[in-house]
Design an enzyme around this catalytic site. Structure first.
Site, PDB file in Angstrom:
ATOM      1  N   GLU A  45       5.192 -18.101   0.540  1.00  0.00           N
ATOM      2  CA  GLU A  45       4.023 -18.179   1.422  1.00  0.00           C
ATOM      3  C   GLU A  45       2.859 -18.919   0.735  1.00  0.00           C
ATOM      4  O   GLU A  45       2.598 -18.688  -0.452  1.00  0.00           O
ATOM      5  CB  GLU A  45       3.607 -16.731   1.714  1.00  0.00           C
ATOM      6  CG  GLU A  45       2.441 -16.575   2.654  1.00  0.00           C
ATOM      7  CD  GLU A  45       2.104 -15.108   2.884  1.00  0.00           C
ATOM      8  OE1 GLU A  45       2.680 -14.227   2.190  1.00  0.00           O
ATOM      9  OE2 GLU A  45       1.262 -14.833   3.755  1.00  0.00           O
ATOM     10  N   LYS A 117       1.398 -17.551  10.832  1.00  0.00           N
ATOM     11  CA  LYS A 117       1.490 -16.097  10.617  1.00  0.00           C
ATOM     12  C   LYS A 117       0.665 -15.337  11.663  1.00  0.00           C
ATOM     13  O   LYS A 117      -0.452 -15.746  12.012  1.00  0.00           O
ATOM     14  CB  LYS A 117       0.976 -15.777   9.213  1.00  0.00           C
ATOM     15  CG  LYS A 117       1.242 -14.375   8.709  1.00  0.00           C
ATOM     16  CD  LYS A 117       0.822 -14.266   7.229  1.00  0.00           C
ATOM     17  CE  LYS A 117       1.024 -12.904   6.630  1.00  0.00           C
ATOM     18  NZ  LYS A 117       0.609 -12.867   5.204  1.00  0.00           N
ATOM     19  N   TYR A 123      -5.892  -5.274   3.209  1.00  0.00           N
ATOM     20  CA  TYR A 123      -6.014  -3.992   2.525  1.00  0.00           C
ATOM     21  C   TYR A 123      -5.590  -4.192   1.081  1.00  0.00           C
ATOM     22  O   TYR A 123      -4.964  -5.199   0.753  1.00  0.00           O
ATOM     23  CB  TYR A 123      -5.140  -2.923   3.195  1.00  0.00           C
ATOM     24  CG  TYR A 123      -3.721  -3.361   3.444  1.00  0.00           C
ATOM     25  CD1 TYR A 123      -3.336  -3.825   4.688  1.00  0.00           C
ATOM     26  CD2 TYR A 123      -2.769  -3.342   2.429  1.00  0.00           C
ATOM     27  CE1 TYR A 123      -2.039  -4.257   4.919  1.00  0.00           C
ATOM     28  CE2 TYR A 123      -1.472  -3.761   2.651  1.00  0.00           C
ATOM     29  CZ  TYR A 123      -1.108  -4.219   3.888  1.00  0.00           C
ATOM     30  OH  TYR A 123       0.175  -4.660   4.113  1.00  0.00           O
ATOM     31  N   CYS A 156       5.901 -13.005   5.560  1.00  0.00           N
ATOM     32  CA  CYS A 156       5.495 -11.796   4.806  1.00  0.00           C
ATOM     33  C   CYS A 156       5.125 -10.617   5.725  1.00  0.00           C
ATOM     34  O   CYS A 156       6.008 -10.041   6.344  1.00  0.00           O
ATOM     35  CB  CYS A 156       4.374 -12.149   3.832  1.00  0.00           C
ATOM     36  SG  CYS A 156       4.300 -11.042   2.401  1.00  0.00           S
ATOM     37  N   SER A 192       4.404 -11.412  -2.575  1.00  0.00           N
ATOM     38  CA  SER A 192       4.345  -9.951  -2.619  1.00  0.00           C
ATOM     39  C   SER A 192       4.312  -9.522  -4.073  1.00  0.00           C
ATOM     40  O   SER A 192       5.267  -9.716  -4.814  1.00  0.00           O
ATOM     41  CB  SER A 192       5.594  -9.421  -1.897  1.00  0.00           C
ATOM     42  OG  SER A 192       5.633  -8.034  -1.892  1.00  0.00           O
ATOM     43  N   LYS A 198       7.064  -0.120  -4.949  1.00  0.00           N
ATOM     44  CA  LYS A 198       7.005  -0.961  -3.758  1.00  0.00           C
ATOM     45  C   LYS A 198       8.368  -1.550  -3.419  1.00  0.00           C
ATOM     46  O   LYS A 198       8.707  -1.720  -2.254  1.00  0.00           O
ATOM     47  CB  LYS A 198       5.985  -2.076  -4.022  1.00  0.00           C
ATOM     48  CG  LYS A 198       5.715  -2.975  -2.830  1.00  0.00           C
ATOM     49  CD  LYS A 198       4.494  -3.828  -3.112  1.00  0.00           C
ATOM     50  CE  LYS A 198       4.428  -5.048  -2.208  1.00  0.00           C
ATOM     51  NZ  LYS A 198       3.420  -6.015  -2.670  1.00  0.00           N
ATOM     52  N   GLY A 321      -4.307   3.416 -33.496  1.00  0.00           N
ATOM     53  CA  GLY A 321      -4.124   4.297 -32.341  1.00  0.00           C
ATOM     54  C   GLY A 321      -3.165   3.691 -31.325  1.00  0.00           C
ATOM     55  O   GLY A 321      -2.732   2.545 -31.462  1.00  0.00           O
ATOM     56  N   ASN A 408     -21.109   4.504 -30.539  1.00  0.00           N
ATOM     57  CA  ASN A 408     -21.023   3.199 -29.900  1.00  0.00           C
ATOM     58  C   ASN A 408     -21.259   2.033 -30.852  1.00  0.00           C
ATOM     59  O   ASN A 408     -20.697   0.961 -30.674  1.00  0.00           O
ATOM     60  CB  ASN A 408     -22.018   3.125 -28.730  1.00  0.00           C
ATOM     61  CG  ASN A 408     -21.550   3.967 -27.556  1.00  0.00           C
ATOM     62  OD1 ASN A 408     -20.349   4.157 -27.354  1.00  0.00           O
ATOM     63  ND2 ASN A 408     -22.492   4.463 -26.768  1.00  0.00           N
ATOM     64  N   GLU A 438      -8.694   6.545 -19.656  1.00  0.00           N
ATOM     65  CA  GLU A 438     -10.019   6.554 -20.258  1.00  0.00           C
ATOM     66  C   GLU A 438     -11.038   5.786 -19.406  1.00  0.00           C
ATOM     67  O   GLU A 438     -12.207   6.164 -19.362  1.00  0.00           O
ATOM     68  CB  GLU A 438      -9.915   6.048 -21.704  1.00  0.00           C
ATOM     69  CG  GLU A 438      -9.067   7.038 -22.502  1.00  0.00           C
ATOM     70  CD  GLU A 438      -8.756   6.655 -23.938  1.00  0.00           C
ATOM     71  OE1 GLU A 438      -8.202   7.494 -24.658  1.00  0.00           O
ATOM     72  OE2 GLU A 438      -9.045   5.513 -24.331  1.00  0.00           O
TER      73      GLU A 438
END
Lengths: 601, 601
Positions: A45, A117, A123, A156, A192, A198, A321, A408, A438
């Site tokens: 597409e 289309k 969304y 699609c 997609s 999915k 870490g 910081n 986090e």
């Protein structure tokens, strides 16, 4: 032999808005297809403009002209082959959005027909209706004939609205129901992107439609990544019984060749793509089933983000870490070990174990490594700060008794070193190592660990990162590159002392147990639950540990309070690949920073 | 006296997604309206959830339940008054998006009727179709009667689709044409944010419609700001001849009271709102006509962003340059001088003029001020960097001969001080001072001057900032707070020496003349021109100065090259108010970072 109807699915990797590049890729693919005597080649597409395209058509409308000119060039070389290629078509009528999301059929060196289309998703990461006019659909305007076979074109989202398959439907029209009864074969060009869980839905839906209409269903998807979205390819065909009868590779570019009737190669899915839908309904700490997909998606995302932007090297802080460790492995695999520089930047809080773990990891991976102690700089900055703060206190008399300023400083001093290196050496990006757990908690320093050119694991929760580390140790060619102690030790930012224990402050002390935290995130993203819902739900963590309801309530209160102040950090977090079914990635989810939600219900 | 049909327009300032707050505001307004014996009170579009709402309904669907419960509470207190209030209504059908953008009519303490929006804008800052189902419209489902008068309800975009007024229409339905012929009065609840040149279009269109249908047209808009969008209020009524017959204040909250037939107060528009549409077609360096609107919009944006997020103080670097100066004045006016701290942070490149200008400005404004020299820190960092870079050079042997590393150290050291102060003192935000001209060019340091909690002038071009500075000097109660030398001196980041001149590198040397640069930006945003179009266009700068076409081409090439590498910076720039007709603010415009546009045409 022509009768075998050889088809090629051009599962290719375009660059967003680079029409020239995408056109050249198209032409080269068509030439190969002609050599192979294919009858038909199908591109994803909107391939000429490349997904996702953002708002470029709105601001730079001449891109649509570039696409039209490209189509003409493509037609000129398309002899003895039919080509289906997606592009934004200008809408010249008085009414409607300025473009159609169209697919051109090129045959005999001419643009023979345009398919437009109808269903325009708007969304999560999709914004089709922002630019495109929904096209009216008739059986006639979606069908073309080739060698006596009737092909129906479904673009699609057009295929995602079966009234029986779905309980709820976004649109009142089902294009499949209009097109399929009049066609022998459905062709579905798509773009997609890969998200957790999915693929199984997609498989079930396409298989259902093929069987329902007794029709062949051919789907072609984009490969590669643009910024945040990773396309998983796996273009394919279902037969009239809904059985998978051809499938291209996952994620990779491929000119996948197959025949309509006959035996074809079915490439195995990358593990994780085949997850069952049932797993969507229950939280699990067993992340392993989705790990290979996660690994490949992030690796693809890094590799394409760097190469498409003209970068080739990464520099990151190696703390010993989990977060920076997982990032380092992914970077080494995506860019090559020689292109990664790990910097150990110990402060006064860094344990010798952390230092040696970082070094061992770098050695195992074969990445470049140096140590830059920051203790002296931090001390200097603290002194400087103290003078400044005393001055300011004269006017603003409510200085915090206890602040995070010192914590910081360390994170920011490190980031400053990384950005300096990126400024000094060509084609180099610093890496933001924040993880999803986090970020939800805002447990990340602005201009510190959350700063970088790309954030590879910002959509991966902590418990899943542990699984990813274990999986990489078992499945990479080089086994156990990650020292076991990194996986075993409890996460800590090593920025402060826990006043209660007198030891290094662990992340779980500052926040809450990650197993609990990750389930809260999962419940928000997958079940849209409120705080109230969660209070009465049975968390996995509760089943394994005895916790008082007041403790649980305390954690939930803390979660939602921290969430609200984390919104600003989400706004400025660097681009990161979308991995989960839902995410806080800006391309999908936006919450106003000033918003003040009552999460109770 | 009841017969005079007193109406109240509740031009109020909601908080995004804070249903409780918005409900309480609604109830308090209705109580006042009842006291005043108004017949009808009208709230802006979606007032209960507050515009913009981002994706909160998708993730936290129980917010729609909160709105429904709020409606019931509102109905309970609504005696002897009709209330029109906007909210997201759940769509319970099998088909369509999950919500309607609805307006409830409350009468006799009951929800009497629901009106649903038909035209759903989905462009620039609007995302209605992402969440809402377009409602079918009939004359009946948009009309209600009150005391023998027929009111027709048109919700914002519903009124923006007249087939004659506009050359092109986004939608094939014109709700006004369906509703107006059956009504005496049109009521239009809206949430329409302030942008350059929008008010005049709005005025022309509404006046045209009122006259065309011989109908009264009442429009009620939101006030205040949420994150990036500033709502300009100016709720109003047009009479049957299209004449403005009532108007509330601009930008401010107001319960504006008027009568349908009779004389009403017409508040003056803030200067700038009334700009003619002609000015849209031509670039002008005379920014003055839009300056008051710009000033009020930014002040409102700052003030609401701080208060809605629970902040009250700002700290910013005062360089003695234009950007930080304009920010300081706006902050002092929005937050109060005592809540602003200006920090002068001279490096080796800072001139004594800059230092004294900064100090004088702070004194004039009465904001807090200290000086923190950063020269020694920069030297230390440079040394530290040199050791690091030499180490890295052993593995990566292509270190830049000439880099921006040193320039950036200064900007980052400053930002580190500002964030430290914000961490140490409660309710304090550091300010990003980047302007729009420089953001387009990527002429801003990551984690440096472009970092902060809010970016007040990120949608204001440099030439307009000069005008704003002059206007503030003339129009604020305190005249000439900005030292003239700040306005007169050519902009410079004071980060480096120009090797050709041996003097401080001026921004225009590094970039191009701002007058030219700002016109390029204007041509992209307002005319969507390509590089080719601009090459053949007559720039104002060219009319005033003799420049060779090769120089012009060089500037345009540089512009578009820099633009492409600025995209990452746009992605992480802090929230900033939308001011111009078009902008690069994330709420409106997104371009994929990997995109590679051929801007030639």
């Amino acid at each position: 032999m022509d009768k075998i109807n050889k088809i090629i699915l051009a599962q290719l990797n375009p660059i967003s808005a680079d029409v020239e590049y995408n056109k050249n890729k198209t032409i080269s693919a068509i030439k190969k297809a002609i050599e192979k005597k294919a009858k038909l080649i199908i591109f994803p597409e909107l391939f000429l403009i490349g997904y996702p395209m953002g708002d470029v058509l709105t601001r730079y409308p001449y891109l649509a002209d570039q696409c039209e000119r490209a189509l003409i060039e493509i037609a000129e070389i398309s002899e003895n082959i039919a080509v289906l290629i997606g592009y934004p078509e200008k809408n010249k009528e008085k009414f409607g959005k300025p473009y159609y999301n169209s697919v051109a059929l090129i045959k005999n060196k001419k643009i023979e027909k345009i398919f437009r289309k109808t269903l325009l998703p708007n969304y999560s990461e999709h914004n089709d209706y922002r630019y495109f006019e929904p096209a009216k659909i008739t059986p006639q305007n979606r069908i073309f004939e080739l060698d006596g076979i009737k092909y129906g074109v479904i673009i699609c989202e057009d295929g995602w609205n079966d009234f029986e398959f779905f309980d709820k439907n976004l649109y009142e029209i089902d294009p499949m129901a209009i097109v399929a009864p009049n066609a022998d074969v459905i062709l579905c060009p798509a773009a997609s992107c890969s998200r957790a869980k999915k693929e199984q839905l997609k498989h079930n839906m396409m298989s259902y439609a093929a069987k329902k209409y007794g029709i062949k269903y051919i789907y072609v998807n984009q490969a590669g990544a643009n910024d945040e979205l990773v396309y998983d390819g796996t273009s394919r065909m279902y037969d009239e019984e809904g059985k998978l009868s051809a499938m291209a590779k996952s994620f990779e570019e491929e000119l996948y060749e197959f025949v309509l009737d006959g035996k074809n190669e079915i490439n195995p899915l990358i593990k994780g793509l085949e997850l069952t839908l049932n797993s969507q309904k229950e939280f699990s700490l067993d992340h392993m089933p989705d790990i290979e997909r996660t690994y490949v998606a992030i690796k693809t995302a890094i590799s394409d983000y760097f190469s498409k932007n003209g970068f080739k090297r990464a520099v990151l802080g190696l703390s010993g870490g989990l977060d920076s460790t997982v990032c380092a492995v992914l970077l080494a695999d995506a860019l090559g070990a020689e292109n990664v520089f790990g910097i150990s930047m110990p402060s006064g809080f860094t344990t010798s174990q952390s230092k040696s773990d970082a070094q061992e990891l770098a050695q195992n991976l074969g990445i470049n490594f140096i140590t830059v102690p920051i203790k002296d700089s931090v001390e200097l900055l603290k002194e400087k700060y103290n003078t400044i703060f005393s001055d300011i206190e004269k006017s603003w008399d409510n200085r915090y008794k206890k602040s995070y300023t010192t914590d910081n400083i360390q994170a920011r001093a490190r980031s400053m070193i990384l950005w300096g290196i990126a400024n000094e050496f060509p084609q180099t990006l610093p890496i933001a190592t924040s993880d999803k757990s986090e970020l939800y908690m805002g447990y990340a320093t602005i201009n510190g660990d959350m700063s970088g050119g790309y954030a590879p694991i910002a959509d991966v929760v902590k418990t899943k990162l542990f699984a990813l580390a274990r999986w990489m140790n078992e499945n990479r060619a080089q086994k156990n590159a990650i020292p076991e102690s990194i996986i075993l030790k409890p996460p800590t930012a090593e920025l402060a002392i826990n006043e209660e224990t007198g030891k290094i402050l662990l992340a779980e002390d500052a926040l809450m147990p990650y197993e609990f935290l990750d389930e809260v995130i999962w419940r928000i993203e997958n079940l849209n639950q409120s705080k109230e819902d969660m209070l009465s739900a049975d968390f996995l963590y509760e089943k394994k540990n005895n916790i008082d309801i007041s403790v649980k309530k305390g954690w939930l209160d803390k979660f939602f309070k921290r969430l609200n102040s984390a919104l600003y950090k989400w706004y400025i977090v660097p681009p990161s690949p979308v991995i989960d079914a839902r995410s806080i990635n800006k391309i999908e989810f936006k919450q106003p920073i000033v918003s003040n939600i009552n999460y109770d219900k």
